[in-house]
Design an enzyme around this catalytic site. Structure first.
Site, PDB file in Angstrom:
ATOM      1  NE  ARG A 126      42.909  24.283  35.004  1.00  0.00           N
ATOM      2  CZ  ARG A 126      42.518  24.886  33.503  1.00  0.00           C
ATOM      3  NH1 ARG A 126      42.747  24.124  32.608  1.00  0.00           N
ATOM      4  NH2 ARG A 126      42.723  25.432  32.659  1.00  0.00           N
ATOM      5  CB  THR A 127      39.813  27.725  41.052  1.00  0.00           C
ATOM      6  OG1 THR A 127      41.965  27.833  40.190  1.00  0.00           O
ATOM      7  CG2 THR A 127      40.425  28.316  42.275  1.00  0.00           C
ATOM      8  CE  LYS A 180      21.711  44.887  40.353  1.00  0.00           C
ATOM      9  NZ  LYS A 180      20.424  44.356  40.884  1.00  0.00           N
ATOM     10  NE  ARG A 213      40.376  32.593  40.260  1.00  0.00           N
ATOM     11  CZ  ARG A 213      41.271  31.589  39.109  1.00  0.00           C
ATOM     12  NH1 ARG A 213      41.010  31.516  38.273  1.00  0.00           N
ATOM     13  NH2 ARG A 213      42.146  30.851  39.787  1.00  0.00           N
ATOM     14  CG  HIS A 272      46.291  30.199  42.090  1.00  0.00           C
ATOM     15  ND1 HIS A 272      45.164  29.794  43.072  1.00  0.00           N
ATOM     16  CD2 HIS A 272      45.584  30.634  41.083  1.00  0.00           C
ATOM     17  CE1 HIS A 272      44.040  30.007  42.883  1.00  0.00           C
ATOM     18  NE2 HIS A 272      44.252  29.701  41.816  1.00  0.00           N
TER      19      HIS A 272
END
Ligand code: NCD
Length: 306
Positions: A51-52, A80, A101, A129
């Site tokens: 969703r986000t 890396k 995120r 959030h």
């Protein structure tokens, strides 16, 4: 230039304007269809999301802009060993705004310090959030008609659930909000939220274990999933995961106007038979996430639509 790290980065008045804008976007989508022509959002997701990430991308596409980014750490140079600071320095020259995120608490904040474009925290570990909170506030204000004078039950994994931490921080700023914190003993709200957010703001709250005891009192029930990825061992997760299951029988204890929210994804904590109940608004809540993210992008990019 502004970033969004916590819901408290906006004053209550600014939040009101943002939610008004989101309501206007829902009512008049065409008016905003070219507001971000030529602009780009980068979605930098070092942790899974449906969703986000997709609602940020849908939001920018709905505004006429375009999207670039990655959806897992493995597919970026993080694999890396590149630091967040270096990544954001580069992304700043590829995009106009970015949503990040990250499993590490504070990573988006670090990014914001090295960025020359607005950075939005799209979830940092078990911490915050804020854009889910904007979604929750829009859902509550639109469907309940107010953000004050409410009794809200927050149920499930209150320890690791970042959506709950952000929502509590945002709601303590409205008058007469009563919190009922419903969780197993081991998944109680962290001390810093209890002391620095709830007690410090002289907030009315109680902590209970049984959902059944709280249901009759609630205007809103905010269910959450047990955050499997934040547990140190599988056994503890398995023991906790089905602690709460909201089904039709339990819902009989709730009032006729109690709204049921959930940030999603749901696992077992709400049985599918509840989905048809008119009080279940979690799928609509996910739709509101697009409007509010459109409003947020316009606000941070300082785009005015007349
Ligand atoms: C939440 C999250 O990522 O914290 N999901 C979401 O963004 N809607 C809730 C969760 O994963 O349980």
């Amino acid at each position: 230039m502004r970033h969004l790290m916590s819901p408290l980065d906006f004053s209550v008045e600014e939040l009101d304007r943002l939610l008004d804008l989101a309501n206007d976007i829902e009512a008049n989508p065409k008016k905003y269809a070219h507001a971000c022509d030529g602009k780009k959002i980068a979605t930098l997701f070092y942790e899974p999301s449906t969703r986000t990430r997709l609602s940020f991308e849908a939001a920018m596409l709905n505004l006429g802009g375009s999207v670039l980014g990655f959806s897992s750490a493995d597919s970026s140079s993080a694999a890396k060993g590149e630091t967040v600071a270096d990544t954001i320095r580069i992304i700043s020259s590829y995009a106009d705004i970015c949503a990040m995120r990250h499993p590490k608490e504070g990573a988006p904040l670090v990014a914001s310090m090295y960025s020359s474009i607005p950075v939005i925290n799209a979830g940092d570990g078990g911490h915050q959030h804020p854009t889910q909170t904007l979604t929750d506030l829009l859902t509550i204000r639109t469907l309940k008609g107010r953000l004050d004078n409410i009794t809200i039950g927050l149920c499930g994994d209150l320890k690791f659930g970042r959506t709950v931490h952000s929502l509590i921080s945002a709601l303590v700023r409205y008058p007469n909000v009563n919190f009922i914190l419903i969780s197993p003993e081991e998944l109680r709200i962290p001390d810093y939220i209890r002391e620095n957010v709830l007690r410090k703001n002289h907030q009315n709250f109680k902590e209970v274990v049984r959902l059944e005891d709280a249901l009759p009192e609630l205007d809103l029930l905010y269910m959450t999933r047990v955050q499997k990825e934040r547990f140190f061992n599988e056994e503890d997760y398995v023991r906790m995961k089905d602690f709460y299951i909201l089904d039709k029988a339990k819902l009989e204890l709730a009032g006729p106007d109690m709204l049921i929210l959930h940030p999603l994804p749901r696992v077992n904590e709400i049985s599918a038979e509840v989905d048809d109940d008119p009080r279940a608004v979690y799928f609509r809540q996910a739709q509101y996430g697009v409007y509010v993210r459109m409003a947020l992008i316009l606000t941070l990019l300082e785009v005015e639509v007349c």
